[in-house]
Motif scaffolding. Sequence first.
Motif, PDB file in Angstrom:
ATOM      1  N   SER A   9       0.823  -1.222   0.004  1.00  0.00           N
ATOM      2  CA  SER A   9       0.067  -0.182   0.021  1.00  0.00           C
ATOM      3  C   SER A   9       0.788   1.271   0.100  1.00  0.00           C
ATOM      4  O   SER A   9       0.583   2.281  -0.459  1.00  0.00           O
ATOM      5  N   ARG A  10       2.199   1.212   0.396  1.00  0.00           N
ATOM      6  CA  ARG A  10       2.872   2.305   0.736  1.00  0.00           C
ATOM      7  C   ARG A  10       4.329   2.082   1.207  1.00  0.00           C
ATOM      8  O   ARG A  10       4.664   0.910   0.985  1.00  0.00           O
TER       9      ARG A  10
ATOM     10  N   LEU B 236       8.021   0.685   1.323  1.00  0.00           N
ATOM     11  CA  LEU B 236       8.773  -0.062   0.253  1.00  0.00           C
ATOM     12  C   LEU B 236       7.947  -1.065  -0.440  1.00  0.00           C
ATOM     13  O   LEU B 236       8.672  -1.432  -1.644  1.00  0.00           O
TER      14      LEU B 236
ATOM     15  N   ARG C  84      -4.319  -4.071   2.473  1.00  0.00           N
ATOM     16  CA  ARG C  84      -5.426  -4.293   3.438  1.00  0.00           C
ATOM     17  C   ARG C  84      -6.408  -3.550   3.313  1.00  0.00           C
ATOM     18  O   ARG C  84      -7.653  -3.965   3.492  1.00  0.00           O
TER      19      ARG C  84
ATOM     20  N   ASP D 132      -5.317  -8.740   4.339  1.00  0.00           N
ATOM     21  CA  ASP D 132      -4.721  -8.560   5.609  1.00  0.00           C
ATOM     22  C   ASP D 132      -3.852  -9.684   5.763  1.00  0.00           C
ATOM     23  O   ASP D 132      -4.470 -10.907   5.979  1.00  0.00           O
ATOM     24  N   ILE D 133      -2.483  -9.830   5.803  1.00  0.00           N
ATOM     25  CA  ILE D 133      -1.843 -11.145   6.159  1.00  0.00           C
ATOM     26  C   ILE D 133      -1.761 -11.644   7.371  1.00  0.00           C
ATOM     27  O   ILE D 133      -1.584 -12.739   7.527  1.00  0.00           O
ATOM     28  N   ASP D 134      -2.441 -10.631   8.346  1.00  0.00           N
ATOM     29  CA  ASP D 134      -2.656 -11.477   9.553  1.00  0.00           C
ATOM     30  C   ASP D 134      -3.854 -12.253   9.580  1.00  0.00           C
ATOM     31  O   ASP D 134      -3.937 -13.097  10.609  1.00  0.00           O
TER      32      ASP D 134
ATOM     33  N   ASN E 206       6.227  -8.320   2.015  1.00  0.00           N
ATOM     34  CA  ASN E 206       6.949  -7.303   2.277  1.00  0.00           C
ATOM     35  C   ASN E 206       6.334  -6.561   3.765  1.00  0.00           C
ATOM     36  O   ASN E 206       6.897  -5.953   4.491  1.00  0.00           O
TER      37      ASN E 206
ATOM     38  N   MET F 295      10.410  -9.760   3.327  1.00  0.00           N
ATOM     39  CA  MET F 295      11.345  -8.566   4.057  1.00  0.00           C
ATOM     40  C   MET F 295      11.805  -8.805   5.288  1.00  0.00           C
ATOM     41  O   MET F 295      10.662  -8.741   6.198  1.00  0.00           O
ATOM     42  N   THR F 296      12.657  -8.826   5.736  1.00  0.00           N
ATOM     43  CA  THR F 296      13.303  -8.896   7.152  1.00  0.00           C
ATOM     44  C   THR F 296      14.040  -7.728   7.247  1.00  0.00           C
ATOM     45  O   THR F 296      13.595  -6.500   7.098  1.00  0.00           O
TER      46      THR F 296
ATOM     47  N   TYR G 162      11.020  -5.562  18.213  1.00  0.00           N
ATOM     48  CA  TYR G 162      10.993  -5.534  16.646  1.00  0.00           C
ATOM     49  C   TYR G 162      12.072  -6.402  16.117  1.00  0.00           C
ATOM     50  O   TYR G 162      11.565  -7.422  15.536  1.00  0.00           O
TER      51      TYR G 162
ATOM     52  N   LYS H 235      11.543 -10.277  13.823  1.00  0.00           N
ATOM     53  CA  LYS H 235      12.454 -10.517  12.631  1.00  0.00           C
ATOM     54  C   LYS H 235      13.438 -11.459  12.777  1.00  0.00           C
ATOM     55  O   LYS H 235      13.674 -12.291  12.012  1.00  0.00           O
TER      56      LYS H 235
ATOM     57  N   GLY I 194      18.220  -2.374   4.149  1.00  0.00           N
ATOM     58  CA  GLY I 194      18.856  -1.278   4.654  1.00  0.00           C
ATOM     59  C   GLY I 194      17.962  -0.141   5.391  1.00  0.00           C
ATOM     60  O   GLY I 194      16.716  -0.642   5.463  1.00  0.00           O
TER      61      GLY I 194
ATOM     62  N   VAL J  14      15.838   2.673   5.869  1.00  0.00           N
ATOM     63  CA  VAL J  14      15.066   3.610   4.734  1.00  0.00           C
ATOM     64  C   VAL J  14      14.112   4.731   5.434  1.00  0.00           C
ATOM     65  O   VAL J  14      13.291   4.189   5.874  1.00  0.00           O
TER      66      VAL J  14
ATOM     67  N   THR K 159      10.874   5.857   5.377  1.00  0.00           N
ATOM     68  CA  THR K 159       9.602   5.505   5.144  1.00  0.00           C
ATOM     69  C   THR K 159       8.856   5.905   6.437  1.00  0.00           C
ATOM     70  O   THR K 159       9.542   6.361   7.447  1.00  0.00           O
TER      71      THR K 159
END
Length: 229
Positions: free
Chosen positions: A13-14, A16, A36, A59-61, A84, A134-135, A151, A155, A182, A184, A186
């Motif tokens: 959605s936004r 990365l 989602r 929604d991946i949850d 991601n 994406m880790t 967090y 991961k 990296g 980034v 966002t």
Amino acid sequence: MTKISTVLVMGASRGLGLALAEEWLKRGWHVIATARSGSAGLDGLAARFPASLDIETVDIDQSAGVHALRQRLAGRAIDVLFINAGIARAIAESPATASEQDFLAMMLTNALAPVRAAELMGDLVPKGGTVAIMTSELASITHATGGWQLYSASKAALNMLMKGYAAKHAGDGHALLLVAPGWVRTEMGGEDALLSIEESIPHVVDMVEANRGKPGLRFVDRFNRSLPW
Ligand SMILES: NC(=O)c1ccc[n+]([C@@H]2O[C@H](COP(=O)([O-])OP(=O)(O)OC[C@H]3O[C@@H](n4cnc5c(N)ncnc54)[C@H](OP(=O)(O)O)[C@@H]3O)[C@@H](O)[C@H]2O)c1
């Protein structure tokens, strides 16, 4: 005629994820991007690339929603599945001060849900294809400094679950990538982050393409350098 490759970006959605979708569209791929809920960013891409972008809602949850997406995509070949979606909560807290809810939310969205999505969607990826998640550099137990502690733990749990996935799916012939993009700028990375999105995502896509047809699990940065677990 050259076959057009397809990438499925989950959590686009936004940030990365949106940039991954845009980068692959610019490279002439067919992109299936999930969000989602409504995404102005994806709507903008759909206006620019009307023939090459499909937008799906999930929604991946929610495992039922991921199952339903799998059914909708039945028969499609996904060359690259890139999961991601991720969240960061309680980044300054410790186990003593964090809310349990924040920790559990990260364990669900960052660790369990992506690997469950790989399990549910992975059979759409043909032999020689790629499953990327994406880790973060912060997933490395070797390099842990205590920053973003909870967090980072989520991961690291993602990486561990992917180790198990790799062992169980060794016969699939997929490149399995745990991707560290990296730090980034966002919404999650914040304005002090070192890299712009443009300094990360094109390299991430180059790296994913460089790993095409190379089965096995790797924990790598955007330059395809291996990171310590
Ligand atoms: N930025 C960094 O410096 C950095 C560094 C290392 C790793 N990462 C990882 O890179 C990924 C993207 O981060 P970002 O910086 O782009 O973060 P972001 O700007 O906060 O975007 C997070 C994305 O994940 C989506 N998402 C969150 N929970 C979801 C769910 N349950 N189902 C579907 N989508 C969900 C969000 O969708 P909504 O719009 O619906 O919330 C949004 O598209 C994350 O996995 C993050 O952990 C980021």
